[in-house]
Design a protein around this motif. Structure first.
Motif, PDB file in Angstrom:
ATOM      1  N   MET A 220       0.840  -1.195   0.000  1.00  0.00           N
ATOM      2  CA  MET A 220       0.000   0.000   0.000  1.00  0.00           C
ATOM      3  C   MET A 220       0.876   1.247   0.000  1.00  0.00           C
ATOM      4  O   MET A 220       1.735   1.416   0.857  1.00  0.00           O
ATOM      5  N   LYS A 221       0.666   2.122  -0.994  1.00  0.00           N
ATOM      6  CA  LYS A 221       1.402   3.378  -1.075  1.00  0.00           C
ATOM      7  C   LYS A 221       0.621   4.487  -0.369  1.00  0.00           C
ATOM      8  O   LYS A 221      -0.604   4.468  -0.314  1.00  0.00           O
ATOM      9  N   ARG A 222       1.373   5.454   0.132  1.00  0.00           N
ATOM     10  CA  ARG A 222       0.781   6.557   0.892  1.00  0.00           C
ATOM     11  C   ARG A 222       0.819   7.832   0.047  1.00  0.00           C
ATOM     12  O   ARG A 222       1.879   8.243  -0.422  1.00  0.00           O
ATOM     13  N   PHE A 223      -0.358   8.448  -0.106  1.00  0.00           N
ATOM     14  CA  PHE A 223      -0.530   9.590  -1.001  1.00  0.00           C
ATOM     15  C   PHE A 223      -0.912  10.851  -0.228  1.00  0.00           C
ATOM     16  O   PHE A 223      -1.622  10.788   0.781  1.00  0.00           O
TER      17      PHE A 223
ATOM     18  N   ASP B  54       4.561  21.226   6.324  1.00  0.00           N
ATOM     19  CA  ASP B  54       5.209  20.876   7.589  1.00  0.00           C
ATOM     20  C   ASP B  54       4.790  19.482   8.047  1.00  0.00           C
ATOM     21  O   ASP B  54       5.618  18.692   8.525  1.00  0.00           O
ATOM     22  N   HIS B  55       3.510  19.168   7.898  1.00  0.00           N
ATOM     23  CA  HIS B  55       3.025  17.834   8.262  1.00  0.00           C
ATOM     24  C   HIS B  55       3.671  16.763   7.392  1.00  0.00           C
ATOM     25  O   HIS B  55       4.123  15.714   7.895  1.00  0.00           O
ATOM     26  N   ALA B  56       3.737  17.003   6.076  1.00  0.00           N
ATOM     27  CA  ALA B  56       4.360  16.043   5.163  1.00  0.00           C
ATOM     28  C   ALA B  56       5.836  15.846   5.493  1.00  0.00           C
ATOM     29  O   ALA B  56       6.361  14.729   5.423  1.00  0.00           O
ATOM     30  N   TRP B  57       6.499  16.951   5.875  1.00  0.00           N
ATOM     31  CA  TRP B  57       7.923  16.860   6.228  1.00  0.00           C
ATOM     32  C   TRP B  57       8.108  16.034   7.500  1.00  0.00           C
ATOM     33  O   TRP B  57       9.050  15.236   7.611  1.00  0.00           O
ATOM     34  N   SER B  58       7.205  16.187   8.458  1.00  0.00           N
ATOM     35  CA  SER B  58       7.308  15.403   9.693  1.00  0.00           C
ATOM     36  C   SER B  58       7.088  13.918   9.424  1.00  0.00           C
ATOM     37  O   SER B  58       7.719  13.060  10.061  1.00  0.00           O
ATOM     38  N   LEU B  59       6.196  13.595   8.481  1.00  0.00           N
ATOM     39  CA  LEU B  59       5.977  12.199   8.116  1.00  0.00           C
ATOM     40  C   LEU B  59       7.222  11.575   7.497  1.00  0.00           C
ATOM     41  O   LEU B  59       7.463  10.368   7.620  1.00  0.00           O
TER      42      LEU B  59
ATOM     43  N   GLN C 262      10.262   5.893   7.960  1.00  0.00           N
ATOM     44  CA  GLN C 262       9.971   5.123   6.758  1.00  0.00           C
ATOM     45  C   GLN C 262       8.548   4.584   6.781  1.00  0.00           C
ATOM     46  O   GLN C 262       7.907   4.426   5.747  1.00  0.00           O
ATOM     47  N   GLU C 263       8.028   4.342   7.965  1.00  0.00           N
ATOM     48  CA  GLU C 263       6.685   3.804   8.094  1.00  0.00           C
ATOM     49  C   GLU C 263       5.603   4.838   7.789  1.00  0.00           C
ATOM     50  O   GLU C 263       4.496   4.489   7.365  1.00  0.00           O
ATOM     51  N   THR C 264       5.891   6.113   8.004  1.00  0.00           N
ATOM     52  CA  THR C 264       4.867   7.157   7.815  1.00  0.00           C
ATOM     53  C   THR C 264       5.113   8.038   6.599  1.00  0.00           C
ATOM     54  O   THR C 264       4.216   8.799   6.211  1.00  0.00           O
ATOM     55  N   SER C 265       6.278   7.971   5.992  1.00  0.00           N
ATOM     56  CA  SER C 265       6.618   8.890   4.907  1.00  0.00           C
ATOM     57  C   SER C 265       5.705   8.683   3.704  1.00  0.00           C
ATOM     58  O   SER C 265       5.208   7.580   3.434  1.00  0.00           O
ATOM     59  N   LEU C 266       5.476   9.756   2.984  1.00  0.00           N
ATOM     60  CA  LEU C 266       4.637   9.722   1.789  1.00  0.00           C
ATOM     61  C   LEU C 266       5.404   9.126   0.618  1.00  0.00           C
ATOM     62  O   LEU C 266       6.612   9.324   0.489  1.00  0.00           O
ATOM     63  N   ASP C 267       4.677   8.432  -0.242  1.00  0.00           N
ATOM     64  CA  ASP C 267       5.260   7.876  -1.461  1.00  0.00           C
ATOM     65  C   ASP C 267       4.965   8.749  -2.683  1.00  0.00           C
ATOM     66  O   ASP C 267       5.816   8.900  -3.561  1.00  0.00           O
ATOM     67  N   TYR C 268       3.752   9.294  -2.739  1.00  0.00           N
ATOM     68  CA  TYR C 268       3.324  10.084  -3.896  1.00  0.00           C
ATOM     69  C   TYR C 268       2.593  11.342  -3.435  1.00  0.00           C
ATOM     70  O   TYR C 268       1.900  11.332  -2.408  1.00  0.00           O
ATOM     71  N   VAL C 269       2.722  12.404  -4.222  1.00  0.00           N
ATOM     72  CA  VAL C 269       1.911  13.609  -4.070  1.00  0.00           C
ATOM     73  C   VAL C 269       1.153  13.824  -5.375  1.00  0.00           C
ATOM     74  O   VAL C 269       1.754  13.869  -6.457  1.00  0.00           O
ATOM     75  N   GLY C 270      -0.174  13.926  -5.286  1.00  0.00           N
ATOM     76  CA  GLY C 270      -0.984  14.265  -6.446  1.00  0.00           C
ATOM     77  C   GLY C 270      -1.199  15.771  -6.504  1.00  0.00           C
ATOM     78  O   GLY C 270      -1.404  16.413  -5.468  1.00  0.00           O
ATOM     79  N   VAL C 271      -1.154  16.332  -7.693  1.00  0.00           N
ATOM     80  CA  VAL C 271      -1.314  17.777  -7.868  1.00  0.00           C
ATOM     81  C   VAL C 271      -2.514  18.050  -8.768  1.00  0.00           C
ATOM     82  O   VAL C 271      -2.510  17.691  -9.952  1.00  0.00           O
TER      83      VAL C 271
ATOM     84  N   GLY D  28       6.538  18.660  -3.975  1.00  0.00           N
ATOM     85  CA  GLY D  28       6.356  17.227  -3.794  1.00  0.00           C
ATOM     86  C   GLY D  28       7.641  16.452  -4.013  1.00  0.00           C
ATOM     87  O   GLY D  28       7.968  15.524  -3.254  1.00  0.00           O
ATOM     88  N   LEU D  29       8.389  16.811  -5.044  1.00  0.00           N
ATOM     89  CA  LEU D  29       9.661  16.147  -5.317  1.00  0.00           C
ATOM     90  C   LEU D  29      10.644  16.356  -4.161  1.00  0.00           C
ATOM     91  O   LEU D  29      11.349  15.430  -3.748  1.00  0.00           O
ATOM     92  N   ARG D  30      10.656  17.578  -3.613  1.00  0.00           N
ATOM     93  CA  ARG D  30      11.586  17.886  -2.519  1.00  0.00           C
ATOM     94  C   ARG D  30      11.179  17.230  -1.199  1.00  0.00           C
ATOM     95  O   ARG D  30      12.003  17.132  -0.286  1.00  0.00           O
ATOM     96  N   LEU D  31       9.934  16.774  -1.128  1.00  0.00           N
ATOM     97  CA  LEU D  31       9.505  15.991   0.023  1.00  0.00           C
ATOM     98  C   LEU D  31       9.939  14.529  -0.105  1.00  0.00           C
ATOM     99  O   LEU D  31       9.662  13.714   0.772  1.00  0.00           O
ATOM    100  N   GLY D  32      10.612  14.205  -1.211  1.00  0.00           N
ATOM    101  CA  GLY D  32      11.061  12.843  -1.432  1.00  0.00           C
ATOM    102  C   GLY D  32      10.018  11.955  -2.068  1.00  0.00           C
ATOM    103  O   GLY D  32      10.112  10.720  -1.985  1.00  0.00           O
ATOM    104  N   CYS D  33       9.024  12.557  -2.705  1.00  0.00           N
ATOM    105  CA  CYS D  33       7.918  11.801  -3.306  1.00  0.00           C
ATOM    106  C   CYS D  33       7.981  11.856  -4.826  1.00  0.00           C
ATOM    107  O   CYS D  33       8.489  12.819  -5.404  1.00  0.00           O
ATOM    108  N   ASP D  34       7.441  10.834  -5.467  1.00  0.00           N
ATOM    109  CA  ASP D  34       7.085  10.952  -6.873  1.00  0.00           C
ATOM    110  C   ASP D  34       5.789  11.747  -6.942  1.00  0.00           C
ATOM    111  O   ASP D  34       4.984  11.733  -5.994  1.00  0.00           O
ATOM    112  N   VAL D  35       5.574  12.447  -8.045  1.00  0.00           N
ATOM    113  CA  VAL D  35       4.432  13.357  -8.167  1.00  0.00           C
ATOM    114  C   VAL D  35       3.592  12.965  -9.378  1.00  0.00           C
ATOM    115  O   VAL D  35       4.126  12.674 -10.459  1.00  0.00           O
ATOM    116  N   ILE D  36       2.268  12.971  -9.193  1.00  0.00           N
ATOM    117  CA  ILE D  36       1.315  12.730 -10.278  1.00  0.00           C
ATOM    118  C   ILE D  36       0.524  14.019 -10.475  1.00  0.00           C
ATOM    119  O   ILE D  36      -0.179  14.468  -9.566  1.00  0.00           O
ATOM    120  N   CYS D  37       0.643  14.634 -11.652  1.00  0.00           N
ATOM    121  CA  CYS D  37       0.047  15.952 -11.875  1.00  0.00           C
ATOM    122  C   CYS D  37      -0.966  15.923 -13.003  1.00  0.00           C
ATOM    123  O   CYS D  37      -0.768  15.262 -14.026  1.00  0.00           O
TER     124      CYS D  37
END
Length: 316
Positions: free
Chosen positions: A1-4, A59-64, A68-77, A91-100
């Motif tokens: 399961m990926k986290r978005f 800030d919330h995304a950065w704290s996640l 590794q258990e809470t970090s986001l995998d993808y950001v949708g735009v 989104g990229l700088r948060l360490g996520c792949d981005v779907i736009c």
């Protein structure tokens, strides 16, 4: 399961992204929009965090990201067009792949900047180019690919999607934010034409205002007359009062009406991205270059038979 996470959660297209996240077996963890009309989240992902200030969302995304258990995998735009580039970069700088959503960005220079951020972060951005998954479009592409004609196809593209008075009061009616009708409602059709008929060789604009645009595109394998409109008065008589939208392609005089078949294309797009078969910056470049030229081109008088048949109605 990926986290978005989802940016632009109150927009028109956002529910399709939410459903695609759920239907692919993944989790919407966090969402952001300046508008709080996002009750649809309750039926899709009621446990999702929601923010109306970007700083709190980020800030919330950065704290996640710290675990590794809470970090986001993808950001949708799904935010307004003019915000795509900074939101993708975030989104990229948060360490996520981005779907736009389309349009990815308005100019080739913006694509180049995103490519640099991809290199800096090691993450990727994917564009929703959903028409590449439409069965009618795939069938036409196969037909063109298997054909042996020495002549280019003659194509008419017509897309009319009725919009009320609200449209011009929203960001979509502001060309500084939406980049105009051809970009806002047409960019994925130009991608479709390139996808089917090859490289663009000629790009001419015959008409353009805040409500409609028309022109001529010549590809390696097609001569295309196109017309785009948000004005309900442009709907064909057979459609008026029955449907608010009309999508049509004629190829060598043969009608291919493709108003149906759009329901699940975002879910298919997500499935392909998750399987590492998504469309990235290089795939989006051709249509971004096309709309960038259309926005800056001077109007030309239609020559010979290059004008779309609907051009003659614009004098009324």
């Amino acid at each position: 399961m990926k986290r978005f996470a989802l940016i632009g959660a109150a927009g028109y297209i956002a529910p399709r992204h939410m459903r695609a996240i759920k239907d692919t077996g993944n989790e919407l963890v966090s969402a952001y929009d300046i508008n709080d009309s996002v009750g649809i989240i309750d039926s899709i992902s009621p446990q999702s965090e929601f923010f109306t200030e970007f700083e709190r969302f980020y800030d919330h995304a950065w704290s996640l990201k710290r675990s590794q258990e809470t970090s986001l995998d993808y950001v949708g735009v799904c935010s307004p067009n003019y915000l795509h580039q900074p939101h993708i970069a975030a989104g990229l700088r948060l360490g996520c792949d981005v779907i736009c959503e389309k349009p990815l960005v308005p100019t080739p220079a913006d694509l180049d900047e995103l490519a640099r951020v991809e290199c800096e972060t090691g993450r990727r951005v994917f564009n929703i180019l959903q028409l590449r998954h439409h069965q009618a479009i795939l069938a036409l592409k196969d037909k063109v690919r298997s054909g042996c004609s020495e002549h280019k196809y003659d194509v008419d593209l017509t897309y009319i999607t009725s919009r009320g008075k609200w449209y011009m009061e929203s960001w979509k009616g502001d060309p500084r934010k939406s980049f105009g009708v051809a970009t806002n409602i047409g960019v994925h059709f130009y991608d479709m034409l390139h996808f089917i008929f090859g490289k663009l060789q000629r790009n001419v604009v015959h008409y353009s205002d805040n409500f409609k645009a028309a022109g001529y595109l010549e590809y390696e394998q097609a001569r295309v007359r196109w017309f785009l409109s948000i004005d309900a008065r442009d709907l064909p008589d057979a459609v008026k009062g029955k449907k608010p939208t009309y999508r049509s392609i004629t190829v060598n005089g043969e009608e291919m009406e493709f108003s149906e078949g759009f329901t699940d294309l975002h879910t298919i797009s997500y499935q392909e991205i998750l399987a590492d078969r998504g469309f990235g910056i290089d795939d989006a470049r051709h249509c971004v270059e096309t709309v960038n030229t259309i926005r800056s081109a001077a109007r030309s008088v239609a020559q010979n038979d290059e004008g779309h048949p609907y051009l003659r109605t614009l004098a009324r």
